[in-house]
Design a protein around this motif. Sequence first.
Motif, PDB file in Angstrom:
ATOM      1  N   UNK A   1       0.826  -1.202   0.000  1.00  0.00           N
ATOM      2  CA  UNK A   1       0.000   0.000   0.000  1.00  0.00           C
ATOM      3  C   UNK A   1       0.868   1.264   0.000  1.00  0.00           C
ATOM      4  N   UNK A   2       0.605   2.130  -0.967  1.00  0.00           N
ATOM      5  CA  UNK A   2       1.337   3.389  -1.083  1.00  0.00           C
ATOM      6  C   UNK A   2       2.590   3.308  -1.923  1.00  0.00           C
ATOM      7  N   UNK A   3       3.047   2.097  -2.220  1.00  0.00           N
ATOM      8  CA  UNK A   3       4.233   1.925  -3.070  1.00  0.00           C
ATOM      9  C   UNK A   3       3.820   2.015  -4.540  1.00  0.00           C
ATOM     10  N   UNK A   4       4.762   2.327  -5.438  1.00  0.00           N
ATOM     11  CA  UNK A   4       4.405   2.419  -6.854  1.00  0.00           C
ATOM     12  C   UNK A   4       4.125   1.056  -7.475  1.00  0.00           C
TER      13      UNK A   4
ATOM     14  N   UNK B   1       3.328   2.660 -12.150  1.00  0.00           N
ATOM     15  CA  UNK B   1       3.906   3.666 -11.261  1.00  0.00           C
ATOM     16  C   UNK B   1       2.927   4.351 -10.329  1.00  0.00           C
ATOM     17  N   UNK B   2       1.614   4.156 -10.534  1.00  0.00           N
ATOM     18  CA  UNK B   2       0.632   4.739  -9.616  1.00  0.00           C
ATOM     19  C   UNK B   2       0.697   4.009  -8.268  1.00  0.00           C
ATOM     20  N   UNK B   3       0.277   4.675  -7.209  1.00  0.00           N
ATOM     21  CA  UNK B   3       0.354   4.091  -5.877  1.00  0.00           C
ATOM     22  C   UNK B   3      -0.606   2.914  -5.725  1.00  0.00           C
ATOM     23  N   UNK B   4      -0.120   1.872  -5.085  1.00  0.00           N
ATOM     24  CA  UNK B   4      -0.950   0.708  -4.779  1.00  0.00           C
ATOM     25  C   UNK B   4      -1.994   1.113  -3.739  1.00  0.00           C
ATOM     26  N   UNK B   5      -3.226   0.687  -3.957  1.00  0.00           N
ATOM     27  CA  UNK B   5      -4.342   1.008  -3.074  1.00  0.00           C
ATOM     28  C   UNK B   5      -4.711  -0.199  -2.210  1.00  0.00           C
TER      29      UNK B   5
ATOM     30  N   UNK C   1      -4.359  -3.579  -4.479  1.00  0.00           N
ATOM     31  CA  UNK C   1      -4.590  -3.581  -5.912  1.00  0.00           C
ATOM     32  C   UNK C   1      -4.094  -2.281  -6.521  1.00  0.00           C
ATOM     33  N   UNK C   2      -3.960  -2.274  -7.839  1.00  0.00           N
ATOM     34  CA  UNK C   2      -3.626  -1.051  -8.562  1.00  0.00           C
ATOM     35  C   UNK C   2      -4.883  -0.563  -9.269  1.00  0.00           C
ATOM     36  N   UNK C   3      -5.355   0.608  -8.895  1.00  0.00           N
ATOM     37  CA  UNK C   3      -6.588   1.133  -9.492  1.00  0.00           C
ATOM     38  C   UNK C   3      -6.428   1.364 -10.985  1.00  0.00           C
TER      39      UNK C   3
ATOM     40  N   UNK D   1      -7.319  11.488  -5.486  1.00  0.00           N
ATOM     41  CA  UNK D   1      -6.350  11.315  -4.387  1.00  0.00           C
ATOM     42  C   UNK D   1      -5.172  12.254  -4.560  1.00  0.00           C
ATOM     43  N   UNK D   2      -4.783  12.485  -5.808  1.00  0.00           N
ATOM     44  CA  UNK D   2      -3.626  13.341  -6.052  1.00  0.00           C
ATOM     45  C   UNK D   2      -3.943  14.829  -5.874  1.00  0.00           C
TER      46      UNK D   2
END
Length: 297
Positions: A241-244, A249-253, A264-266, A295-296
């Motif tokens: 969670x929070x890692x790319x 490259x998006x943050x893991x949710x 998961x990756x959204x 979120x961003x």
Amino acid sequence: MPELPDVELYVSKIKERTLGTTLLRTGLKTPFLLRSTDPPVTAVQGKALRDVTRLGKRIVLGFDGDLFFVIHLMIAGRFQWKASGSRPPGRITLAVFSFDHGDLVLTEASKKRRASLHVVQGQEGLVAHDPGGVDPLLGPFAAFSTALHLQNRTLKRALTDPKTLSGIGNAYSDEILWAAGLSPLRLTSHLTDEETRRLWEATRTTLTAWKDRLSEDFKDKFPGPGDVTAFRPDFAVHGKFGAPCPKCGHKVQRIVYAENETNYCAACQNEGRLLADRALSRLLKSDWPRTLEDTES
């Protein structure tokens, strides 16, 4: 909880050290481990070990006389291999299985004693411990697809149900769904034929890759207490969670529920849309972000 690749690792390492040797004695350190009384655990003493196999997430030790130990590690159960007569590791030890050339020690680093040992007689008794799910590494695509679509539920639930598929839990289901590019909350009834096959291929590829990797990593040693874990540094999304995301490259949710969470990756798995967290999204209501862009911002 140790899952298919981890259980397969234990099976192979236990087999290396004990196959063909005699079980000299079973030292139970807690009465809560043994969940059966007929046949008694003493019936196996003095018997030679003829096979070590996997039954879902359970490890089966098969002895002469058609007798079996069925061991379920649950969440915190682990094995250690010790020299004969070595002192077992304190309060976490549940049982010591003493063989000709060493001791197989069963431990559980938890106050909740969930690991279990059943002693069973014959194949019929053994089958009673099989939840019945399709083995994802042995069953053909048709069997996988049929099992998956028997009920309409989320992919996460279907993958982790031992009556549907054998040996998959919280960690590897996250990795499989990420590899397949599918949302954990996608309903099985909504899958296309192409998506079902993609999920089957991702399941087999992910489990086989980790099974082979663990076999290579521990080819010359027995796994230690911290080596069998649900949080591996090279996982793509589980526990990240929070890692790319390794793909985009998006943050893991994550979705948090009870004692578990789904990662998961959204972007890769849900077209950039965030999945509602049962607790936090209800708390935030309209302030709950719906997309990665929310979120961003």
